[in-house]
Write a protein that holds these residues in place. Structure first.
Motif, PDB file in Angstrom:
ATOM      1  N   ARG A  35      43.113 -13.023 -32.108  1.00 52.71           N
ATOM      2  CA  ARG A  35      43.807 -14.310 -32.080  1.00 52.71           C
ATOM      3  C   ARG A  35      43.080 -15.388 -32.866  1.00 52.71           C
ATOM      4  O   ARG A  35      43.705 -16.190 -33.565  1.00 52.71           O
ATOM      5  CB  ARG A  35      43.939 -14.795 -30.624  1.00 52.71           C
ATOM      6  CG  ARG A  35      44.770 -13.921 -29.714  1.00 52.71           C
ATOM      7  CD  ARG A  35      44.547 -14.353 -28.265  1.00 52.71           C
ATOM      8  NE  ARG A  35      45.261 -13.513 -27.316  1.00 52.71           N
ATOM      9  CZ  ARG A  35      46.312 -13.901 -26.596  1.00 52.71           C
ATOM     10  NH1 ARG A  35      46.782 -15.117 -26.736  1.00 52.71           N
ATOM     11  NH2 ARG A  35      46.900 -13.085 -25.746  1.00 52.71           N
ATOM     12  N   VAL A  55      43.983 -27.927 -22.105  1.00 48.92           N
ATOM     13  CA  VAL A  55      44.873 -26.788 -22.366  1.00 48.92           C
ATOM     14  C   VAL A  55      45.951 -26.696 -21.293  1.00 48.92           C
ATOM     15  O   VAL A  55      45.748 -27.110 -20.151  1.00 48.92           O
ATOM     16  CB  VAL A  55      44.074 -25.466 -22.430  1.00 48.92           C
ATOM     17  CG1 VAL A  55      43.012 -25.537 -23.521  1.00 48.92           C
ATOM     18  CG2 VAL A  55      43.424 -25.142 -21.080  1.00 48.92           C
ATOM     19  N   THR A 107      48.871 -17.178 -23.304  1.00 45.58           N
ATOM     20  CA  THR A 107      47.537 -17.654 -23.658  1.00 45.58           C
ATOM     21  C   THR A 107      46.521 -17.032 -22.707  1.00 45.58           C
ATOM     22  O   THR A 107      46.879 -16.546 -21.625  1.00 45.58           O
ATOM     23  CB  THR A 107      47.441 -19.190 -23.548  1.00 45.58           C
ATOM     24  OG1 THR A 107      47.508 -19.560 -22.162  1.00 45.58           O
ATOM     25  CG2 THR A 107      48.568 -19.877 -24.320  1.00 45.58           C
ATOM     26  N   THR A 112      52.174 -22.496 -27.625  1.00 42.61           N
ATOM     27  CA  THR A 112      51.671 -21.601 -28.671  1.00 42.61           C
ATOM     28  C   THR A 112      50.369 -22.053 -29.319  1.00 42.61           C
ATOM     29  O   THR A 112      49.644 -21.225 -29.869  1.00 42.61           O
ATOM     30  CB  THR A 112      52.749 -21.387 -29.756  1.00 42.61           C
ATOM     31  OG1 THR A 112      53.181 -22.668 -30.234  1.00 42.61           O
ATOM     32  CG2 THR A 112      53.927 -20.633 -29.201  1.00 42.61           C
ATOM     33  N   GLY A 163      47.785 -22.764 -27.813  1.00 45.11           N
ATOM     34  CA  GLY A 163      46.749 -22.107 -27.033  1.00 45.11           C
ATOM     35  C   GLY A 163      46.602 -20.627 -27.317  1.00 45.11           C
ATOM     36  O   GLY A 163      45.618 -20.009 -26.882  1.00 45.11           O
ATOM     37  N   LEU A 164      47.555 -20.032 -28.046  1.00 42.40           N
ATOM     38  CA  LEU A 164      47.500 -18.593 -28.321  1.00 42.40           C
ATOM     39  C   LEU A 164      46.316 -18.207 -29.200  1.00 42.40           C
ATOM     40  O   LEU A 164      45.957 -17.031 -29.267  1.00 42.40           O
ATOM     41  CB  LEU A 164      48.800 -18.127 -28.990  1.00 42.40           C
ATOM     42  CG  LEU A 164      50.071 -18.103 -28.133  1.00 42.40           C
ATOM     43  CD1 LEU A 164      51.272 -17.716 -28.980  1.00 42.40           C
ATOM     44  CD2 LEU A 164      49.930 -17.157 -26.945  1.00 42.40           C
TER      45      LEU A 164
END
Length: 344
Positions: free
Chosen positions: A28, A63, A166, A179, A181-182
């Motif tokens: 990621r 987050v 996430t 997204t 946080g992905l």
């Protein structure tokens, strides 16, 4: 009342379809990171793993800890006809607002969920939205019968459903992932913590309206979707402490921005935010005065979307569209599984 100078067409841009990411990058944190400063024209290009180069000890990354539910399920009508249900919002223990796919899905219609309980259509909420009441809570069935509701622009099947969660995800309730946080991995989080960067969590449950384009010519006439959010006391304490110390509150994603700036409405004198739990209808457009957020981690957003309007409010509409054009030229990947921006 004076007419808004903003037009929805001001937030349009052309995106070649091949720039829409269909699959996530592995690992990621190897996604690309476009870094822009609001007070100067510079751009830098890095990998997400390098985000710590642009942060300082004492900065706080906030987050969204929401978890996407496998909300796409199927049911049968008494006639045998198949109905698709996409659960959007939990109204109470048994009732959900849902998008339905199928013909003649009217109030009082009985349904039997495939692999689950019976249900009834309680109300027509307009368009393809219905209020559905299940005979018992549906959540225990979802891990076995539901599919992950990927955005409509992603056409590749997802081999690992956890890839649309996430690493922070803990409280189920979203129809879409936060997204930005992905891009975080446990290794990157530990790396940043060792650098003196702190983390705090909040919850904002995302509805599918987040992908809906604004159709009104004047965006101020758009009816913004309401989403449930919670800023817990510990996060409020860390935000206020960070601001008092002159450090930066860095929102990870537009959902964190929305929750933080909603909590700012409730802040006591001398504080920036107060703990808050409830619905938010905050619509952030250019001209909005940000009280809390100093920097933003975000992905690249759809044309004419409320999310593009939010980042334009934060960094300037013309500047954002100019940066988007540069990102397209440099083959950045767009939308949910795409690359990231850091706006400082």
């Amino acid at each position: 009342m004076s007419k808004s100078p903003l037009k929805t067409s001001d937030f349009d841009y052309d995106l070649p379809p091949e720039r829409i990411a269909q699959t996530p990058v592995e690992p990621r944190h190897n996604a690309r990171l476009l870094v822009m400063w609001r007070d100067r024209p510079d751009l830098e290009h890095a990998r997400f793993w390098d985000i710590g180069r642009y942060l300082a000890p004492g900065d706080l990354l906030v987050v969204n800890e929401t978890r996407v539910i496998p909300a796409r399920i199927w049911a049968r009508k008494p006639s045998g006809g198949r109905v698709e249900l996409l659960l959007l919002k939990k109204m109470n223990e048994e009732a959900w607002e849902a998008l339905v796919g199928g013909k003649r899905i009217r109030p009082f219609l009985s349904l039997r969920v495939e692999g689950g309980p019976t249900a009834e259509v309680v109300a027509d909420l307009g368009g393809s939205r219905r209020l559905i009441r299940f005979s018992e809570p549906i959540e225990p069935y979802l891990p076995h019968i539901g599919l992950m509701p990927l955005p409509p622009y992603i056409h590749e099947p997802l081999r690992d459903p956890e890839r649309y969660q996430t690493v922070f995800a803990r409280q189920p309730g979203s129809a879409a992932a936060p997204t930005a946080g992905l891009h975080f991995t446990p290794e990157l989080i530990e790396h940043l913590k060792q650098q003196g960067i702190r983390f705090a969590g909040l919850i904002l449950h995302i509805g599918l309206d987040t992908f809906a384009p604004v159709t009104e010519e004047d965006p101020t006439q758009h009816h913004i979707h309401t989403e449930w959010c919670e800023l817990p006391p510990e996060t409020a304490r860390l935000v206020n402490e960070t601001k008092r110390a002159g450090k930066r509150v860095v929102a990870v994603g537009t959902t964190s921005v929305r929750a933080l700036e909603t909590a700012a409405r409730h802040g006591a004198p001398g504080d920036w935010v107060a703990p808050f739990a409830g619905p938010t209808d905050l619509f952030i457009l250019p001209g909005f005065e940000f009280r809390v957020v100093d920097a933003l981690v975000t992905n690249f957003h759809l044309p004419r979307s409320t999310l593009l309007m939010l980042v334009s409010a934060f960094a300037g509409r013309e500047r954002i569209l100019e940066v988007y054009r540069e990102a397209i030229r440099l083959n950045y990947r767009f939308y949910s599984f795409g690359d990231a921006m850091l706006i400082l």
